[in-house]
Design a protein around this motif. Structure first.
Motif, mmCIF file in Angstrom:
data_model
loop_
_atom_site.group_PDB
_atom_site.id
_atom_site.type_symbol
_atom_site.label_atom_id
_atom_site.label_comp_id
_atom_site.label_asym_id
_atom_site.label_seq_id
_atom_site.Cartn_x
_atom_site.Cartn_y
_atom_site.Cartn_z
ATOM 1 N N LYS A 204 4.559 -15.380 73.325
ATOM 2 C CA LYS A 204 5.711 -16.282 73.223
ATOM 3 C C LYS A 204 6.367 -16.455 74.598
ATOM 4 N N PHE A 205 6.443 -15.371 75.352
ATOM 5 C CA PHE A 205 7.006 -15.457 76.703
ATOM 6 C C PHE A 205 6.222 -16.445 77.551
ATOM 7 N N VAL A 206 4.905 -16.304 77.492
ATOM 8 C CA VAL A 206 4.053 -17.170 78.290
ATOM 9 C C VAL A 206 4.326 -18.627 77.913
ATOM 10 N N GLU A 207 4.454 -18.869 76.613
ATOM 11 C CA GLU A 207 4.743 -20.214 76.128
ATOM 12 C C GLU A 207 6.084 -20.716 76.688
ATOM 13 N N LEU A 208 7.078 -19.843 76.633
ATOM 14 C CA LEU A 208 8.399 -20.226 77.131
ATOM 15 C C LEU A 208 8.352 -20.528 78.623
ATOM 16 N N ARG A 209 7.583 -19.726 79.349
ATOM 17 C CA ARG A 209 7.468 -19.941 80.793
ATOM 18 C C ARG A 209 6.797 -21.273 81.081
ATOM 19 N N GLU A 210 5.804 -21.585 80.279
ATOM 20 C CA GLU A 210 5.112 -22.855 80.493
ATOM 21 C C GLU A 210 6.036 -24.039 80.240
ATOM 22 N N GLN A 211 7.009 -23.809 79.373
ATOM 23 C CA GLN A 211 7.975 -24.884 79.086
ATOM 24 C C GLN A 211 9.150 -24.854 80.053
ATOM 25 N N ASN A 212 8.986 -24.093 81.144
ATOM 26 C CA ASN A 212 10.022 -24.037 82.166
ATOM 27 C C ASN A 212 11.341 -23.462 81.657
ATOM 28 N N ARG A 213 11.257 -22.589 80.656
ATOM 29 C CA ARG A 213 12.463 -21.904 80.192
ATOM 30 C C ARG A 213 12.780 -20.772 81.159
ATOM 31 N N THR A 214 14.010 -20.286 81.108
ATOM 32 C CA THR A 214 14.458 -19.259 82.035
ATOM 33 C C THR A 214 14.579 -17.927 81.297
ATOM 34 N N LEU A 215 14.085 -16.865 81.946
ATOM 35 C CA LEU A 215 14.111 -15.551 81.292
ATOM 36 C C LEU A 215 14.771 -14.512 82.183
ATOM 37 N N VAL A 216 15.577 -13.667 81.580
ATOM 38 C CA VAL A 216 16.075 -12.494 82.285
ATOM 39 C C VAL A 216 15.692 -11.287 81.438
ATOM 40 N N LEU A 217 14.938 -10.390 82.046
ATOM 41 C CA LEU A 217 14.328 -9.308 81.306
ATOM 42 C C LEU A 217 14.752 -7.973 81.916
ATOM 43 N N VAL A 218 15.403 -7.136 81.121
ATOM 44 C CA VAL A 218 15.726 -5.787 81.582
ATOM 45 C C VAL A 218 14.676 -4.850 81.020
ATOM 46 N N THR A 219 14.042 -4.089 81.874
ATOM 47 C CA THR A 219 13.024 -3.178 81.359
ATOM 48 C C THR A 219 12.736 -2.041 82.327
ATOM 49 N N HIS A 220 12.260 -0.944 81.773
ATOM 50 C CA HIS A 220 11.772 0.150 82.615
ATOM 51 C C HIS A 220 10.278 0.004 82.859
ATOM 52 N N ASP A 221 9.685 -0.972 82.198
ATOM 53 C CA ASP A 221 8.254 -1.151 82.339
ATOM 54 C C ASP A 221 7.998 -2.012 83.575
ATOM 55 N N THR A 222 7.847 -1.327 84.719
ATOM 56 C CA THR A 222 7.693 -2.073 85.961
ATOM 57 C C THR A 222 6.405 -2.902 85.938
ATOM 58 N N GLY A 223 5.437 -2.458 85.142
ATOM 59 C CA GLY A 223 4.185 -3.213 85.022
ATOM 60 C C GLY A 223 4.437 -4.627 84.515
#
Ligand code: ATP
Ligand code: MG
Length: 421
Positions: A204-223
């Motif tokens: 779903k993230f990939v889809e959102l990115r393709e639609q030029n949506r903006t994401l802010v993600l807090v995570t400890h998963d540096t990968g």
């Protein structure tokens, strides 16, 4: 395209001045009670008041997120990541500075935020989607898709207070992405879902990115920040320590964290309404206090609580995180089906772990007492205990936990087995 495949923002977006979100000199303080005046002596010594300080969770933070950008925010436990995200989501009001949001925003914050525990999953979907700006008719049209994405068909008419942590997150995420957000804020919570669900979210993230949506993600998963974000910010004690390409920021962060293990031990910080509180936390190995903790140990986490009045169905929870890193687990007495109808006076809660799966390394433990809905916080003790796990009954070294796997190598040309070196 692989699931984690990095989707570059389009050139127009990267080069444009189209700002989706602006954080302008934001500071946020909390009032922190260091010690409860438990004894008369302490009470008198404090001049009859509880001692408190104003603690800066964020200090003069400024940043802009451009449309189409995927920003990852990293930093040690307590560095202010969730606080920043809550300010962005306008759930918390900064003491100083300003936040400007130019897009239709949806936010997935800490567990439970935004859900009403007594209402069914169905009612919460309607409530939540309405809050996020969807008309009733639109919600009705998308309702089936939301439920299908969550995979909670069977449970949609049960009150969400009966949901597990993972179920909560599935529903929250299903609503958030189906309201068609232009700007999506996500705090760690995906870590709670199972692997299939995480994969669905990544798609779903990939889809959102393709639609030029903006994401802010807090995570400890540096990968996932490395693969998925085109920019990273490192928060350190409430200020921005680095802002740039994910690879650079993560390398810098990781190096500092590795060197900081010895020194980063802060004191416990308490918050909550205070009708019941955890006085101290004890770690017992084979029933013995202050014994070394090893992989495979028989560990008891004992919470000593006290109350000032009768508290109805309190839920106890602990959260274990790697020092400065990912949350490993967050079991609660509700998940463990051990919630009393009421509690008064003093007592203890024992959390027994028969065969500790944590691998060697430094860990911190936070604990919390909440109402049954997990939203009302009676007591939250951040950094209630810290402990080092020493090597024990496994030879594995990498990662956070052992799965206690067994191995088999088969094939027509597989012969013999060498002795362990
Ligand atoms: N409601 C609150 N009242 C008092 N202190 C708070 C509150 N919320 C957060 N804090 C404190 O502010 C600091 C920053 O907390 P925050 O939750 O933003 O950290 P974080 O970076 O998200 O940490 P983690 O990696 O553990 O999720 C911590 O010291 C925390 O104890
Ligand atoms: Mg957080």
């Amino acid at each position: 395209m692989s699931l984690l495949g990095r989707v570059n923002a389009t050139d127009e977006a990267a080069g444009s001045d189209d700002v989706a979100l602006r954080v302008d000199h934001v500071s946020k303080t909390f009032r922190v009670h260091h010690e409860r005046a438990n004894s008369l002596k302490a009470f008198v010594a404090s001049g009859g008041r509880n001692r408190y300080d104003d603690f800066y969770a964020l200090r003069d933070v400024s940043l802009e997120v451009r449309t189409g950008e995927a920003l990852g925010i990293i930093g040690h436990n307590g560095s202010g990541k969730s606080t920043l995200l809550k300010c962005m989501a306008q759930i918390l009001t900064p003491n100083e500075g300003e936040i400007v949001v130019n897009k239709r925003m949806a936010a997935l914050l800490e567990l439970g935020a935004g859900f009403h525990p007594e209402l069914s999953g169905r009612d919460n979907v309607f409530l939540n989607a309405a809050i996020l700006g969807m008309a009733r008719k639109e919600i009705e049209e998308r309702f089936d898709a939301i439920v299908a994405f969550s995979g909670l068909e069977e449970f949609i008419d049960s009150p969400v207070k009966t949901y597990s942590s993972g179920m909560y997150v599935r529903l929250a995420f299903a609503v958030a992405i189906n309201v068609d957000p232009e700007l999506l804020l996500i705090d760690e919570i995906l870590a709670v879902g199972d692997v299939t669900f995480q994969q669905k979210c990544m798609e779903k993230f990939v889809e959102l990115r393709e639609q030029n949506r903006t994401l802010v993600l807090v995570t400890h998963d540096t990968g996932s920040v490395r693969h998925f974000c085109d920019r990273a910010i490192w928060l350190d004690h409430g200020t921005i320590k680095a802002d740039g390409k994910p690879a650079d920021v993560i390398d810098e962060y990781t190096e500092t964290m590795l060197g900081a293990e010895e020194t980063s031990q802060g004191g416990a910080v308490r918050r909550g309404s205070g009708e019941i509180w955890v006085e101290r936390v004890e770690l017992l190995v084979d029933g013995v206090a202050d014994a070394p903790v090893r992989t495979g140990s028989k560990l008891t986490i004992r919470l000593h609580f006290d109350t000032s009045e009768v508290v109805p169905n309190p839920v106890f929870a602990v959260q274990i995180s790697r020092l400065g890193g990912a949350m490993v687990c967050a079991p609660s007495s509700r998940d463990g089906d051990a919630v009393p109808e009421s509690i008064s006076g003093k007592g203890t809660v024992d959390i027994d772990v028969a065969d500790l799966p944590l691998l060697p390394g430094p860990f911190v433990l936070h604990c919390e007492v909440t109402g049954y809905g997990r939203q009302h916080i009676y007591d939250h003790l951040q950094n209630a205990a810290s402990f080092d796990v020493l090597s024990g009954n496994t030879d594995e070294v990498d990662g956070l936990v052992t799965l206690r796997p067994t191995w088999q190598v088969t094939g027509t040309g597989v012969h013999g087995k060498i002795d362990k070196q």
